[in-house]
Design a protein around this motif. Structure first.
Motif, short mmCIF file in Angstrom:
data_model
loop_
_atom_site.label_atom_id
_atom_site.label_comp_id
_atom_site.label_asym_id
_atom_site.label_seq_id
_atom_site.Cartn_x
_atom_site.Cartn_y
_atom_site.Cartn_z
N LYS A 123 -6.70 5.64 -11.72
CA LYS A 123 -5.68 5.68 -10.67
C LYS A 123 -5.23 7.12 -10.43
O LYS A 123 -5.07 7.55 -9.28
N LYS A 124 -5.07 7.87 -11.51
CA LYS A 124 -4.62 9.26 -11.39
C LYS A 124 -5.69 10.12 -10.72
O LYS A 124 -5.40 10.89 -9.80
N ASP A 144 -16.92 10.37 -13.03
CA ASP A 144 -16.04 10.92 -14.07
C ASP A 144 -14.89 9.96 -14.37
O ASP A 144 -14.56 9.72 -15.54
N SER A 145 -14.30 9.39 -13.32
CA SER A 145 -13.15 8.52 -13.54
C SER A 145 -13.54 7.22 -14.23
O SER A 145 -12.81 6.70 -15.07
N MET A 146 -14.73 6.70 -13.94
CA MET A 146 -15.15 5.43 -14.53
C MET A 146 -15.65 5.59 -15.96
O MET A 146 -15.62 4.64 -16.74
N GLU A 185 -1.68 7.90 -5.34
CA GLU A 185 -2.19 6.99 -6.37
C GLU A 185 -2.10 5.53 -5.94
O GLU A 185 -2.86 4.68 -6.42
N GLU A 186 -1.20 5.24 -5.01
CA GLU A 186 -1.05 3.87 -4.54
C GLU A 186 -2.26 3.38 -3.74
O GLU A 186 -2.38 2.18 -3.45
N LEU A 187 -3.17 4.30 -3.41
CA LEU A 187 -4.36 3.92 -2.65
C LEU A 187 -5.49 3.39 -3.53
O LEU A 187 -6.51 2.92 -3.01
N LEU A 188 -5.33 3.44 -4.87
CA LEU A 188 -6.39 2.94 -5.75
C LEU A 188 -6.76 1.49 -5.44
O LEU A 188 -7.95 1.18 -5.31
#
Length: 227
Positions: free
Chosen positions: A24-25, A91-93, A35-38
């Protein structure tokens, strides 16, 4: 009457086992700090994975995630290149941590005699790296990506393929997932299911009745251990 044990427990991975907070970050930073768009991005990624499957073609879940990240960004006047988007998503996953109760619950289920299988829309290499990075590999008897089917969950074919890989009948399988669409797909494919009611997640009201509904994996493990 105590229910019979499923022969194999199949676990969805992202959000069910792994906490999306760090994602999310990172996704929020890529989308201008929003971040609310995740959830919008994640839903758009799922939507287009189904578009790809329904069209008889295939792209990896990560590449679909990158493409839809570009789409959501463009709707907010943010330009992200294909390579940048793929690097952000990869990277995020790859750096998601397990929810706090996951490892204890998996240990309890193994002690109760269950066969545990990870079952994901992510690529096989992506799944292996995710689990290696957070020390989850040894908790599972097998790790399956839908990649070889050329279709994503919740297509019925993916669940039937998963059952076949483990040499069991659909009715001997139970999916444990935090997504209503995944649970619905499994139930319609003839599987049993347990829904992890993570914050912001709901069951699909038009799906068949879910066998177990609890707020975390420890509670689900306690119920299954008593079967």
């Amino acid at each position: 009457m105590t229910p019979l044990k499923p022969k194999v427990l199949f676990f969805d991975v992202n959000e069910t086992l792994l906490d999306l907070s760090t994602m999310k970050k990172q996704i929020g930073e890529a989308l201008g700090g929003k971040e609310e768009l995740l959830p919008l991005w994640f839903t758009t990624m799922l939507q287009y994975s189904l578009v790809v499957s329904a069209s008889g073609t295939y792209h990896s879940f990560g590449h679909i995630g990158a493409a839809t990240l570009q789409m959501v960004a463009a709707n907010h006047n943010i330009s992200i290149s294909e390579n940048e988007a793929r690097n952000i998503v990869t990277d995020s996953m790859q750096n998601l941590r397990p929810h706090h109760e996951v490892k204890d619950a998996l240990v309890d289920l193994k002690k109760a005699g269950y066969q545990l299988v990870a079952f994901t829309n992510s690529s096989q290499d992506g799944l292996k790296n995710q689990f290696k990075n957070v020390g989850l590999t040894d908790y599972f008897d097998d790790m399956l990506s839908v990649e070889p089917t050329g279709k994503f969950k919740p297509f019925t074919d993916t669940y039937l393929w998963g059952a076949k890989q483990m040499d069991v009948k659909p009715e001997d399988c139970m999916l444990i997932a935090a997504h209503g669409w995944d649970v619905a797909g499994a139930l319609w494919a003839g599987w049993r299911a347990a829904f992890v009611n993570r914050p912001g997640q709901q069951r699909f009201p038009l799906a068949p009745e879910t066998e177990i509904v609890e707020t975390d994996l420890n509670k689900i493990a306690s119920i299954l251990a008593a079967y």
